[in-house]
Design an enzyme around this catalytic site. Structure first.
Site, mmCIF file in Angstrom:
data_model
loop_
_atom_site.group_PDB
_atom_site.id
_atom_site.type_symbol
_atom_site.label_atom_id
_atom_site.label_comp_id
_atom_site.label_asym_id
_atom_site.label_seq_id
_atom_site.Cartn_x
_atom_site.Cartn_y
_atom_site.Cartn_z
ATOM 1 N N GLY A 158 3.290 4.139 4.912
ATOM 2 C CA GLY A 158 4.740 4.080 4.896
ATOM 3 C C GLY A 158 5.365 3.712 6.227
ATOM 4 O O GLY A 158 6.424 3.063 6.272
ATOM 5 N N ASP B 1 7.690 5.456 2.912
ATOM 6 C CA ASP B 1 8.452 4.422 2.209
ATOM 7 C C ASP B 1 8.750 4.769 0.753
ATOM 8 O O ASP B 1 9.718 4.258 0.174
ATOM 9 C CB ASP B 1 7.653 3.115 2.212
ATOM 10 C CG ASP B 1 6.309 3.297 1.495
ATOM 11 O OD1 ASP B 1 5.500 4.137 1.957
ATOM 12 O OD2 ASP B 1 6.090 2.644 0.462
ATOM 13 N N THR C 216 -0.607 6.378 -3.092
ATOM 14 C CA THR C 216 0.689 6.451 -3.768
ATOM 15 C C THR C 216 0.529 5.866 -5.174
ATOM 16 O O THR C 216 -0.326 5.028 -5.397
ATOM 17 C CB THR C 216 1.699 5.602 -2.978
ATOM 18 O OG1 THR C 216 1.849 6.148 -1.696
ATOM 19 C CG2 THR C 216 3.045 5.519 -3.669
ATOM 20 N N THR D 21 2.688 -0.031 -1.982
ATOM 21 C CA THR D 21 1.812 1.080 -1.624
ATOM 22 C C THR D 21 1.067 0.742 -0.341
ATOM 23 O O THR D 21 0.699 -0.410 -0.111
ATOM 24 C CB THR D 21 0.819 1.410 -2.760
ATOM 25 O OG1 THR D 21 -0.171 2.306 -2.263
ATOM 26 C CG2 THR D 21 0.133 0.172 -3.313
ATOM 27 N N GLY D 22 0.881 1.750 0.468
ATOM 28 C CA GLY D 22 0.233 1.537 1.766
ATOM 29 C C GLY D 22 0.799 2.538 2.754
ATOM 30 O O GLY D 22 1.411 3.533 2.365
#
Ligand code: GLY
Length: 315
Positions: A223, A200, A169, A220-221
């Site tokens: 979701g 997310d 992201t 970021t990661g």
């Protein structure tokens, strides 16, 4: 330092970025931070700077956003983006669009002209057309790297993102000369996900949040984890409680780890322009620039970097 502080921090994803891809991630983030800072220096708003920085990252095929996005289980891009104005707390977001080259630009149009906050799928694309934003062929957003990954997925050689390390992201948080903050994210989501899956990134208070009285955050990661703890809000609450930007990011990561055993990365910018970076993933592609710095700094690892003493920019 006299005069208002302007600052921007960007991220290009938190995951296990392969060593051969790190230079491109660093270069893309540095370019985006410079683009955003240039907008601020020219008198642009925080919202202008966040959109300009994210558009550059959406154009860069290095990242899982705009062109270069991962493909869904159906073999097409599935794009989400969101944007928050810290002055008004207004939000614009889009999810599950396929024919939009710059979802963050459409998110801004939603914020400014729709009377709504989140539009999805066909409705979001119809709104883009009505507002004069040209749609593109979804194929024009697909790069060879992702075509190959999708072929490997269909052939059963890979099953999930974990088989190639993750995704990226992109996002940004900016502080303008009027003391206003904005934050946003854009993503192609998770590879091989179900049609209609939303993570997310477009959800305010979860993937991003901005409040000019306090600070701005972009996450970021994965979701599915970030959604369950409203990660961006966790960091904002920590800022409101007096934590510095780095500690706020780390506190949010602590909640994620304890609550859902999740890993992620966060960028935080407080209302004074202090930057916080933290990640519990192997890498966090990032860059930032603020008033007083002659150029953006960034990289793909910020394990010890936060707004703590080693990374706190000059006041
Ligand atoms: N963090 C982006 C996503 O999970 O979609």
């Amino acid at each position: 330092m006299d005069g208002p502080i302007q600052a921007i921090v960007v991220h290009g994803g938190a995951w296990s970025i392969p060593s051969e891809a790190r230079a491109a991630h660093r270069a893309g983030c540095l370019a985006a931070a410079e683009r955003g800072f240039g907008v601020l220096s020219a008198g642009g708003s925080a919202l202008d700077a966040v959109v300009a920085a994210i558009e550059l990252l959406e154009d860069d095929p290095t990242f899982d956003a705009g062109r270069g996005s991962v493909l869904s289980a159906e073999g097409r891009v599935q794009l989400d983006a969101g944007l928050m104005d810290g002055r008004t707390l207004h939000v614009g977001a889009v999810a599950n669009v396929h024919r939009v080259a710059h979802p963050i630009r459409l998110a801004r149009v939603v914020l400014e002209r729709s009377g709504h906050h989140l539009l999805v799928g066909e409705g979001a694309e119809q709104f883009a057309i009505a507002q004069g934003l040209a749609l593109v062929e979804p194929d024009s957003l697909v790069v060879d790297r992702e075509r190959q990954r999708y072929a490997d997925f269909l052939a059963g050689r890979i099953a999930t993102e974990d088989d190639f390390g993750g995704h990226d992201t992109v996002g940004a948080v900016a502080l303008d000369g009027d003391g206003q903050l904005a934050a946003g994210n854009s993503t192609g989501g998770v590879a091989f996900s179900l049609p209609g899956r939303v993570g997310d990134a477009p959800v305010p208070g979860v993937g991003y949040v901005a409040d000019s009285r306090t600070g701005g955050v972009a996450c970021t990661g994965w979701g599915e984890h970030i959604l369950r703890v409203a990660l961006a809000t966790r960091a904002l609450i920590a800022l409101e409680g007096g934590a510095d930007a780095g500690d706020a990011a780390r506190e949010a990561l602590g909640v994620l780890e304890r609550s859902v055993q999740g890993r992620a990365g966060l960028i935080v910018l407080d209302r004074h322009g202090r930057v916080g970076l933290a990640h519990s993933t192997q890498c966090l592609a990032h860059a930032y620039r603020r008033t007083g710095m002659t150029e953006a700094v960034g990289g793909t690892e910020a394990a010890t970097a936060s707004s703590g003493p080693s990374r706190r920019p000059p006041r």
